[in-house]
Motif scaffolding. Sequence first.
Motif, short mmCIF file in Angstrom:
data_model
loop_
_atom_site.label_atom_id
_atom_site.label_comp_id
_atom_site.label_asym_id
_atom_site.label_seq_id
_atom_site.Cartn_x
_atom_site.Cartn_y
_atom_site.Cartn_z
N LYS A 160 0.84 -1.19 0.00
CA LYS A 160 0.00 0.00 0.00
C LYS A 160 0.88 1.24 0.00
CE LYS A 160 -4.12 -1.81 2.32
NZ LYS A 160 -5.01 -1.69 3.51
N ALA A 161 0.40 2.29 -0.66
CA ALA A 161 1.17 3.53 -0.76
C ALA A 161 1.50 4.09 0.62
CB ALA A 161 0.39 4.56 -1.57
N MET A 162 0.51 4.11 1.52
CA MET A 162 0.74 4.68 2.84
C MET A 162 1.82 3.91 3.60
SD MET A 162 -2.64 3.36 4.96
CE MET A 162 -1.86 3.45 6.55
N ASP A 163 1.90 2.59 3.40
CA ASP A 163 2.89 1.78 4.11
C ASP A 163 4.28 1.98 3.52
OD1 ASP A 163 1.09 0.73 5.94
OD2 ASP A 163 0.50 -0.89 4.58
N MET A 164 4.37 2.08 2.21
CA MET A 164 5.68 2.32 1.58
C MET A 164 6.22 3.70 1.97
SD MET A 164 5.56 0.58 -2.19
CE MET A 164 4.01 1.30 -2.74
N PRO A 186 12.75 5.32 7.97
CA PRO A 186 13.97 4.82 8.59
C PRO A 186 15.17 4.84 7.64
CG PRO A 186 12.12 3.37 9.11
CD PRO A 186 11.65 4.33 8.07
N PHE A 187 14.94 4.60 6.36
CA PHE A 187 16.04 4.60 5.39
C PHE A 187 16.58 6.01 5.17
CE2 PHE A 187 13.38 0.89 4.33
CZ PHE A 187 14.32 -0.11 4.58
N LEU A 188 15.69 7.01 5.30
CA LEU A 188 16.17 8.39 5.25
C LEU A 188 17.05 8.70 6.45
CD1 LEU A 188 12.94 10.26 4.07
CD2 LEU A 188 15.04 9.95 2.77
N TYR A 189 16.64 8.19 7.63
CA TYR A 189 17.40 8.42 8.85
C TYR A 189 18.79 7.80 8.76
CZ TYR A 189 13.82 10.50 11.90
OH TYR A 189 12.92 11.35 12.48
N THR A 190 18.90 6.65 8.11
CA THR A 190 20.19 5.95 8.03
C THR A 190 20.99 6.36 6.80
OG1 THR A 190 19.12 4.08 6.91
CG2 THR A 190 19.38 3.94 9.30
N GLY A 191 20.49 7.30 6.02
CA GLY A 191 21.23 7.77 4.86
C GLY A 191 21.15 6.86 3.66
N GLU A 192 20.20 5.93 3.66
CA GLU A 192 20.02 5.05 2.50
C GLU A 192 19.03 5.71 1.54
OE1 GLU A 192 19.68 0.75 3.66
OE2 GLU A 192 19.84 1.59 5.69
N ARG A 198 17.33 3.82 -1.48
CA ARG A 198 16.23 2.92 -1.07
C ARG A 198 14.98 3.74 -0.72
NH1 ARG A 198 15.36 -2.00 1.84
NH2 ARG A 198 13.20 -2.52 1.29
N ALA A 199 15.18 4.81 0.03
CA ALA A 199 14.04 5.67 0.39
C ALA A 199 13.39 6.26 -0.86
CB ALA A 199 14.50 6.78 1.33
N LEU A 200 14.24 6.70 -1.79
CA LEU A 200 13.73 7.31 -3.02
C LEU A 200 12.95 6.28 -3.86
CD1 LEU A 200 13.64 9.89 -4.68
CD2 LEU A 200 15.79 9.21 -5.75
N ASP A 201 13.45 5.06 -3.87
CA ASP A 201 12.75 4.00 -4.62
C ASP A 201 11.35 3.77 -4.05
OD1 ASP A 201 12.69 1.67 -6.50
OD2 ASP A 201 12.54 0.57 -4.62
#
Length: 417
Positions: free
Chosen positions: A131-135, A141-147, A150-153
């Motif tokens: 679901k869009a809201m879940d993605m 968390p991936f933004l927090y860890t600098g990934e 992955r976050a952008l995907d």
Amino acid sequence: MSWNRIVLFFITVFFFHTGAVQAKELRVLSEDELIIQGLLYEEYRAFDRSRYVFGQLYDTTGAKVYLFKEMTASLFSKTNIDESIKRLKIWDEKHPDTLEVKRLLIPLYLTANRVGEAKTEAEHLLERSNKAMDMELASNPFLYTGEFKRALDLLSKVYEKTSNEDVLLRMVVIMDEYTNERIKAIQLLETHRHMNIVSNDVYFTLLSLYVKENNVDGLLRIYKILYDQDKDEKYLNKIIDAYAYKRDIDGAIVFLEKNKTGERILYELYKRKKLFDKAFNLIDSLYAEKKDPRWLAEKGVLLFEKSEDKNDKKMIKEVISYFEKAIDLGVDDSIYLNYYGYTLIDKEVDVKKGIKIIENALKQQPHNTYYLDSLAWGYYKENKCKKAYEMMKKVVDEEGLDEKEIIEHWELIQKCK
């Protein structure tokens, strides 16, 4: 506050007052009373108190709805986060496939700065939901860890499903600042604005990116859209600045003529392009605006400049008339004084008066070579050759012999005896 809410408030206060008396005797409130109390705290944003009330309700009834409201209040109040995580994990262990728990644990872990555990819960959520809201939630968390990739995907998939503007703007920040994809970000925003009704946030973001890319055409395009929306003069000024940067006076003129705006700017552009007839036709409306006598002097300048026969006596008389009216009404700008004085001298209408007017102009700008040239020409017309030579030599020493008029005056004054 509406009358209904005022009445509800007093009923609630009375209810709690009565409940407080009963609580002293019975040491307990009913479930319905606690629900009303929790919702009231929630409405008035007293989230720490609503968290406590819903926690009581959960402990009493075991109903998950109260647990989730307790967790939500904990997030809003940013209090008792670790305790809330423990309570929610107990539920999670008993009900491992409850997606609502994952959706609450991720922000709780992030609030507690337990990023690794938040990322683990995000992975679990992604395994069970697309679901869009879940993605979107799982991207945090991936933004927090600098990934950032992955976050952008994840956010890209959300945007593909929803075309959500806020999600797109988050993507653009990541692409601009972290993944070196600014051009792609611009393309996404441009496509989005063409296909959707957008807020000004999209336009302001595009402006920021175009500035970084030094893309003047992009800036011009967006400022035109913003000006078209509300006719704000600040956007008009930005549009003219962009045309000036591009050295595209013709483009600026076309824009101003089409939008029937910026008459003062348009007037100056007409003059710069020597479109004197068009400029002359604007003056009456500009003068009518505030009755500024400066426009009468401008009319004199333009009448002379647009005339094919510069020695037409009728035209010269009319030009002088405009200058005299302007000066009588208080115009004393040295630019107009010089133009008027030089006309009187060059056309030999009244050389002495012309010299006096030029001298007044020089009081404002003593070293202005244009004014010194006019004065030298006045002395030449009076056959005061020595004074004309001394004055003109100052002009030549300062300006050189690059201008046609200076060359003509210098050659004639040198021959003066």
